[in-house]
Design an enzyme around this catalytic site. Structure first.
Site, PDB file in Angstrom:
ATOM      1  N   SER A   1     -54.430 -11.001 -66.122  1.00  0.00           N
ATOM      2  CA  SER A   1     -53.445 -12.073 -66.213  1.00  0.00           C
ATOM      3  C   SER A   1     -54.123 -13.446 -66.178  1.00  0.00           C
ATOM      4  O   SER A   1     -54.899 -13.783 -67.076  1.00  0.00           O
ATOM      5  CB  SER A   1     -52.412 -11.913 -65.095  1.00  0.00           C
ATOM      6  OG  SER A   1     -51.300 -12.731 -65.297  1.00  0.00           O
TER       7      SER A   1
ATOM      8  N   ASP B   1     -44.045  -6.743 -71.179  1.00  0.00           N
ATOM      9  CA  ASP B   1     -44.704  -7.849 -70.476  1.00  0.00           C
ATOM     10  C   ASP B   1     -44.509  -9.125 -71.284  1.00  0.00           C
ATOM     11  O   ASP B   1     -44.756  -9.135 -72.501  1.00  0.00           O
ATOM     12  CB  ASP B   1     -46.197  -7.514 -70.358  1.00  0.00           C
ATOM     13  CG  ASP B   1     -47.020  -8.594 -69.669  1.00  0.00           C
ATOM     14  OD1 ASP B   1     -46.455  -9.646 -69.288  1.00  0.00           O
ATOM     15  OD2 ASP B   1     -48.234  -8.396 -69.518  1.00  0.00           O
TER      16      ASP B   1
ATOM     17  N   HIS C   1     -46.009  -6.018 -66.657  1.00  0.00           N
ATOM     18  CA  HIS C   1     -47.071  -6.921 -66.228  1.00  0.00           C
ATOM     19  C   HIS C   1     -47.483  -6.599 -64.788  1.00  0.00           C
ATOM     20  O   HIS C   1     -46.644  -6.358 -63.929  1.00  0.00           O
ATOM     21  CB  HIS C   1     -46.597  -8.374 -66.306  1.00  0.00           C
ATOM     22  CG  HIS C   1     -47.692  -9.357 -66.087  1.00  0.00           C
ATOM     23  ND1 HIS C   1     -48.590  -9.699 -67.061  1.00  0.00           N
ATOM     24  CD2 HIS C   1     -48.068 -10.051 -64.977  1.00  0.00           C
ATOM     25  CE1 HIS C   1     -49.453 -10.566 -66.585  1.00  0.00           C
ATOM     26  NE2 HIS C   1     -49.169 -10.796 -65.318  1.00  0.00           N
TER      27      HIS C   1
END
Length: 320
Positions: free
Chosen positions: A159, A260, A290
């Site tokens: 991320s 996501d 996610h």
């Protein structure tokens, strides 16, 4: 279709009616994120060595955690993964990603150096980038003392950490082109559902804006904490997909989750790398959400993903 375990997790989070991160502020969000890790994180695998150390940086010392995998010779120079944790450049730390780092070390048979970079809102962009790059330089400079192979250093992260890993690769290329001394030749980049475009205008951002662990409200808040203003969105150090060129970057493994908000920008970055001539392995887990990679206790597919990434790193390090 949404993975059944991922759906069960989302349903449990919804039933718990926990507050959202923006309502808690940065410190409260950090506590909530850390406090909820035990429910989703698998037991920590044994490693042969773990040491909390620090690297010098432009804003002060940068805490690091150094791992060596189980079953390796204490003196053997190992390939290394410099890892940047996720959390929107606001939350997350060495502890929240400890199990993932241990697992990657064991699966890839490499050392892992996890980086506790400075975050917003206390330290605004580009402080996280400065720390991420400084940590990489220090690891390369101290490779002999750390018992690492300086020719086999990779970067990676999930991320926000995937964003930093991508940006560090571009920064290293630029500094190498400028003739700066001591810049390591990065062997590989491991990008786990990376944030690559701060403009957040893709279809997946619209489709998964609500009812997921990472919502549009949270993404907007993370950006506000990290960036100095909208003008930063065009800077490649925040949005690496907007760099003038991606040519000459290290080979990459790019993982995305199908459900996501960041899915499409992750794929866009993988395709942009390929177009620039960079070797890319693109992997989608279509039923996943996610953040799933660090949730192996609740979502077993996380363990499969980490094992696959370990294989990718082994091959990149010439250990396959």
């Amino acid at each position: 279709m949404l993975d059944p375990e991922a759906k069960a997790l989302l349903d449990a989070v919804k039933a718990a009616n926990r507050p959202d991160y923006p309502s808690l502020g940065a410190e409260g969000a950090r506590r909530l994120y850390k406090d909820t890790r035990a429910a989703v994180t698998p037991p920590a695998p044994e490693v042969s060595e773990l040491d909390n150390i620090a690297a010098p940086g432009p804003h002060g010392p940068i805490p690091l955690r150094y791992y060596r995998p189980a079953g390796v010779d204490k003196k053997e120079p190992l390939p290394a993964l410099v890892f940047y944790h996720g959390g929107g450049w606001v939350i997350g730390d060495l502890d929240t990603h400890d199990v993932a780092c241990r697992t990657l070390a064991n699966e890839a048979r490499c050392a892992v150096i996890s980086v506790d970079y400075r975050m917003g809102p206390e330290y605004k962009f580009p402080c996280a980038v400065d720390d991420a790059y400084a940590a990489l330089l220090w690891v390369a400079e101290e490779a002999k003392r750390l018992r690492l192979d300086p020719e086999r250093i990779a970067v990676g992260g999930d991320s926000a950490g995937g964003n930093l890993a991508a940006v560090v690769c571009i920064a290293a290329r630029e500094k190498m082109k400028a003739g700066e001394a001591g810049v390591p030749k990065i062997a590989y980049q491991l990008l786990i559902y990376p944030a690559t475009d701060m403009h957040m205008q893709t279809d997946s951002h619209r489709r998964y804006a609500e009812d997921h662990l990472l919502t549009r409200v949270a993404m907007d808040w993370f950006q506000d904490q990290y960036l100095n203003g909208p003008q930063d969105r065009d800077d490649w150090r925040a949005s690496p997909v907007r760099a003038k060129s991606l040519a000459g970057l290290p080979p990459a493994y790019v993982l995305v989750a199908g459900h996501d908000p960041l899915r499409d920008e992750g794929e866009a970055y993988a395709m942009a790398l390929k177009k620039a001539g960079v070797p890319v392995a693109f992997r989608e887990f279509p039923g996943q959400i996610h953040g799933f990679v660090v949730m192996g206790k609740a979502i077993p597919q996380a363990n499969q993903a980490l094992a696959e990434m370990g294989v990718a790193l082994k091959l990149a390090f010439g250990q396959g």
